[in-house]
Motif scaffolding. Structure first.
Motif, PDB file in Angstrom:
ATOM      1  N   MET A 131       1.039  -1.399   0.426  1.00 15.88           N
ATOM      2  CA  MET A 131      -0.073  -0.087   0.182  1.00 15.88           C
ATOM      3  C   MET A 131       0.712   1.411   0.051  1.00 15.88           C
ATOM      4  SD  MET A 131      -3.345   1.563   3.108  1.00 15.88           S
ATOM      5  CE  MET A 131      -3.264  -0.409   2.678  1.00 15.88           C
ATOM      6  N   LYS A 132       1.956   1.216   0.563  1.00 14.66           N
ATOM      7  CA  LYS A 132       2.762   2.026   0.801  1.00 14.66           C
ATOM      8  C   LYS A 132       3.295   2.768  -0.535  1.00 14.66           C
ATOM      9  CE  LYS A 132       7.158   0.026   2.197  1.00 14.66           C
ATOM     10  NZ  LYS A 132       6.217  -1.675   1.786  1.00 14.66           N
ATOM     11  N   TYR A 133       3.831   2.020  -1.713  1.00 16.23           N
ATOM     12  CA  TYR A 133       3.752   2.175  -2.439  1.00 16.23           C
ATOM     13  C   TYR A 133       1.927   3.247  -3.865  1.00 16.23           C
ATOM     14  CZ  TYR A 133       7.162  -0.932  -2.283  1.00 16.23           C
ATOM     15  OH  TYR A 133       8.588  -2.417  -1.611  1.00 16.23           O
ATOM     16  N   ALA A 134       1.381   2.763  -2.891  1.00 16.36           N
ATOM     17  CA  ALA A 134       0.005   3.686  -3.535  1.00 16.36           C
ATOM     18  C   ALA A 134       0.229   5.038  -3.081  1.00 16.36           C
ATOM     19  CB  ALA A 134      -1.087   3.110  -3.352  1.00 16.36           C
ATOM     20  N   VAL A 135       0.232   5.252  -1.620  1.00 13.98           N
ATOM     21  CA  VAL A 135       0.188   5.844  -1.268  1.00 13.98           C
ATOM     22  C   VAL A 135       2.035   7.227  -1.502  1.00 13.98           C
ATOM     23  CG1 VAL A 135       0.968   7.425   1.019  1.00 13.98           C
ATOM     24  CG2 VAL A 135      -0.245   5.156   0.781  1.00 13.98           C
ATOM     25  N   PHE A 136       2.569   6.570  -2.192  1.00 11.79           N
ATOM     26  CA  PHE A 136       4.078   7.813  -2.521  1.00 11.79           C
ATOM     27  C   PHE A 136       2.951   8.097  -4.092  1.00 11.79           C
ATOM     28  CE2 PHE A 136       7.346   8.591  -5.097  1.00 11.79           C
ATOM     29  CZ  PHE A 136       8.447   9.585  -4.129  1.00 11.79           C
ATOM     30  N   ALA A 137       2.913   7.197  -4.822  1.00 15.61           N
ATOM     31  CA  ALA A 137       2.207   7.584  -5.770  1.00 15.61           C
ATOM     32  C   ALA A 137       1.169   9.094  -5.435  1.00 15.61           C
ATOM     33  CB  ALA A 137       1.892   6.443  -6.738  1.00 15.61           C
ATOM     34  N   PHE A 138      -0.048   8.809  -5.249  1.00 16.10           N
ATOM     35  CA  PHE A 138      -0.964   9.265  -5.030  1.00 16.10           C
ATOM     36  C   PHE A 138      -0.823  10.706  -4.239  1.00 16.10           C
ATOM     37  CE2 PHE A 138      -4.979  10.522  -3.126  1.00 16.10           C
ATOM     38  CZ  PHE A 138      -5.510  10.938  -4.198  1.00 16.10           C
ATOM     39  N   PHE A 139      -0.239  10.989  -3.426  1.00 17.80           N
ATOM     40  CA  PHE A 139      -0.720  11.555  -2.333  1.00 17.80           C
ATOM     41  C   PHE A 139       1.306  12.603  -2.138  1.00 17.80           C
ATOM     42  CE2 PHE A 139      -3.164   8.760   0.580  1.00 17.80           C
ATOM     43  CZ  PHE A 139      -3.826  10.097   0.874  1.00 17.80           C
ATOM     44  N   ILE A 140       2.810  12.367  -3.213  1.00 13.62           N
ATOM     45  CA  ILE A 140       3.568  12.518  -3.308  1.00 13.62           C
ATOM     46  C   ILE A 140       3.215  13.431  -4.432  1.00 13.62           C
ATOM     47  CG2 ILE A 140       6.401  12.679  -3.073  1.00 13.62           C
ATOM     48  CD1 ILE A 140       4.569  11.876  -0.125  1.00 13.62           C
ATOM     49  N   ILE A 141       3.224  12.218  -5.363  1.00 18.43           N
ATOM     50  CA  ILE A 141       3.089  13.069  -7.096  1.00 18.43           C
ATOM     51  C   ILE A 141       1.990  13.849  -7.069  1.00 18.43           C
ATOM     52  CG2 ILE A 141       3.672  12.384  -9.525  1.00 18.43           C
ATOM     53  CD1 ILE A 141       5.990   9.798  -8.157  1.00 18.43           C
ATOM     54  N   PHE A 142       0.794  12.732  -7.409  1.00 16.28           N
ATOM     55  CA  PHE A 142      -0.514  13.135  -8.049  1.00 16.28           C
ATOM     56  C   PHE A 142      -0.737  13.969  -7.250  1.00 16.28           C
ATOM     57  CE2 PHE A 142      -5.113  12.216  -8.975  1.00 16.28           C
ATOM     58  CZ  PHE A 142      -5.180  12.343 -10.587  1.00 16.28           C
ATOM     59  N   LEU A 143      -1.507  14.314  -6.317  1.00 12.21           N
ATOM     60  CA  LEU A 143      -2.508  15.489  -5.760  1.00 12.21           C
ATOM     61  C   LEU A 143      -1.278  16.127  -5.736  1.00 12.21           C
ATOM     62  CD1 LEU A 143      -4.290  13.531  -2.521  1.00 12.21           C
ATOM     63  CD2 LEU A 143      -5.104  14.353  -4.963  1.00 12.21           C
ATOM     64  N   PRO A 144      -0.421  16.640  -5.366  1.00 10.15           N
ATOM     65  CA  PRO A 144       1.079  18.095  -5.794  1.00 10.15           C
ATOM     66  C   PRO A 144       0.628  18.473  -7.275  1.00 10.15           C
ATOM     67  CG  PRO A 144       1.920  16.701  -4.052  1.00 10.15           C
ATOM     68  CD  PRO A 144       1.226  15.342  -4.597  1.00 10.15           C
ATOM     69  N   LEU A 145       1.262  17.599  -8.528  1.00 11.95           N
ATOM     70  CA  LEU A 145       0.831  17.911  -9.530  1.00 11.95           C
ATOM     71  C   LEU A 145      -0.717  18.599  -9.855  1.00 11.95           C
ATOM     72  CD1 LEU A 145       2.557  15.383 -11.016  1.00 11.95           C
ATOM     73  CD2 LEU A 145       3.354  17.717 -10.840  1.00 11.95           C
ATOM     74  N   TYR A 146      -1.760  17.657  -9.346  1.00  9.82           N
ATOM     75  CA  TYR A 146      -3.018  18.355  -9.503  1.00  9.82           C
ATOM     76  C   TYR A 146      -3.947  19.184  -9.251  1.00  9.82           C
ATOM     77  CZ  TYR A 146      -1.672  15.457 -13.892  1.00  9.82           C
ATOM     78  OH  TYR A 146      -1.958  14.785 -15.301  1.00  9.82           O
ATOM     79  N   THR A 147      -3.091  19.765  -7.739  1.00 11.91           N
ATOM     80  CA  THR A 147      -3.712  19.776  -7.069  1.00 11.91           C
ATOM     81  C   THR A 147      -2.584  21.256  -6.145  1.00 11.91           C
ATOM     82  OG1 THR A 147      -3.294  19.467  -4.842  1.00 11.91           O
ATOM     83  CG2 THR A 147      -5.446  18.389  -6.293  1.00 11.91           C
ATOM     84  N   GLY A 148      -2.380  21.475  -6.372  1.00 19.65           N
ATOM     85  CA  GLY A 148      -0.761  22.027  -6.091  1.00 19.65           C
ATOM     86  C   GLY A 148      -1.042  22.656  -4.918  1.00 19.65           C
ATOM     87  N   GLU A 149      -1.443  21.608  -4.103  1.00 21.72           N
ATOM     88  CA  GLU A 149      -1.461  21.139  -2.164  1.00 21.72           C
ATOM     89  C   GLU A 149      -0.457  20.000  -1.932  1.00 21.72           C
ATOM     90  OE1 GLU A 149      -2.130  23.619  -0.556  1.00 21.72           O
ATOM     91  OE2 GLU A 149      -3.575  24.574  -1.932  1.00 21.72           O
ATOM     92  N   PRO A 150       0.905  20.508  -0.975  1.00 18.63           N
ATOM     93  CA  PRO A 150       1.053  19.437  -0.539  1.00 18.63           C
ATOM     94  C   PRO A 150       0.549  17.616   0.451  1.00 18.63           C
ATOM     95  CG  PRO A 150       2.002  21.298   1.098  1.00 18.63           C
ATOM     96  CD  PRO A 150       0.959  21.438  -0.045  1.00 18.63           C
TER      97      PRO A 150
END
Length: 300
Positions: A131-150
């Motif tokens: 699950m931690k790989y999905a957390v990295f992809a979603f919260f560290i890359i995807f959400l910051p890229l598309y929302t501009g928020e950490p």
């Protein structure tokens, strides 16, 4: 007799080493009264999650730093890759695997100590640790890229413990922060309490299930230079090493998975001294091949 007396001694004082690490990376104690440290060392990240906003932190958090680079897309319109921070973490994992997780990470130490409390224990099924790989992809890359928020920082339990609670409890801006901190802080605090409660009953749940730095270390750590080695001739298959292993896997699977913390608990439990720290066999084979190649060329 242990193969490595120095390693044996260090394992005995691992808790002290972890506490020393916390104070080493959070040495700006006057920050609780004067404000967050902003010195030059904040340009570099710690090798584990250590909240950037903790008043005493003297280094940046690798999670926060990486996320913020991806948020720059909303400011500049261009993709900015955090090459330095990611390169630093990948290099560490290729050389030493997850040794910083096992020895120096303060939040990892807290989870380890909480697990020592007598209670019913629950094993985490190994497939869930992916699950931690999905957390990295979603919260560290995807959400910051598309929302501009950490977003990971907004929810991070480590940040809640090291920064959120101290900042709203006391310090120069505590009153103003208490007025601002509402639903989101309550959510962060709830997440922290859940992980602390889980840590009493399961082995390092945050590290194994959700830590994005752990995900990066695990992915590259399977190729690491340093690892736990097994002397099959000395091993009697008693299973004691698996019982104390924080990732709850047989040693060979633990090492190959890249999830091994290199904490040394298995070495300490082995009465036959069948376990020791050594070099990756694949690296040694590669080294021998290069040596033979250069030797043959020099002879020619």
């Amino acid at each position: 007799m242990h193969r490595n007396r120095i390693a044996s001694f260090l394992i005995k004082i691992r808790t002290f080493i972890g506490l020393s690490s916390f104070f080493a990376f959070n040495s700006y104690l006057k920050g609780f009264g004067t404000g967050i440290f902003t010195g030059q060392s904040k340009r570099f990240c710690a090798p584990f999650i250590n909240c950037h906003s903790c008043p005493s932190a003297t280094f940046a958090c690798p999670v926060g730093l990486t996320q913020h680079f991806f948020t720059y897309r909303h400011l500049t319109g261009q993709m900015v890759i955090p090459k330095l921070s990611l390169g630093f973490l990948i290099l560490i994992s290729l050389v030493m695997g997850k040794i910083f997780c096992g020895w120096l990470c303060p939040f990892g130490l807290i989870q380890t100590l909480l697990y020592k409390i007598k209670s019913f224990k629950i094993r985490i099924p190994h497939p869930l640790t992916h699950m931690k790989y999905a957390v990295f992809a979603f919260f560290i890359i995807f959400l910051p890229l598309y929302t501009g928020e950490p977003w990971f920082c907004k929810l991070c339990p480590v940040g809640s413990l090291e920064a959120g609670v101290p900042l709203v409890s006391f310090g120069a801006a505590s009153l103003a922060l208490r007025e601002i901190a509402q639903a989101l802080f309550s959510l962060k605090l709830s997440i922290l309490l859940v992980f602390l409660f889980m840590s009493v009953h399961t082995q390092r749940p945050f590290c194994r299930l959700f830590c994005p730095i752990g995900a990066l270390y695990s992915f590259f750590g399977r190729f690491s230079l340093i690892r736990v080695k097994l002397d099959t001739d000395a091993c009697i298959s008693c299973g004691l090493c698996e019982k104390v292993c924080p990732i709850e896997l047989p040693i060979d699977r633990a090492v190959k998975s890249g999830n091994c913390f290199l904490c040394g608990e298995c070495l300490r439990s082995c009465h036959k001294n069948a376990l020791y720290y050594g070099l990756n066999d694949d690296v040694k084979i590669l080294k021998d091949k290069f040596s033979k190649l250069f030797l043959s060329k020099s002879i020619e």
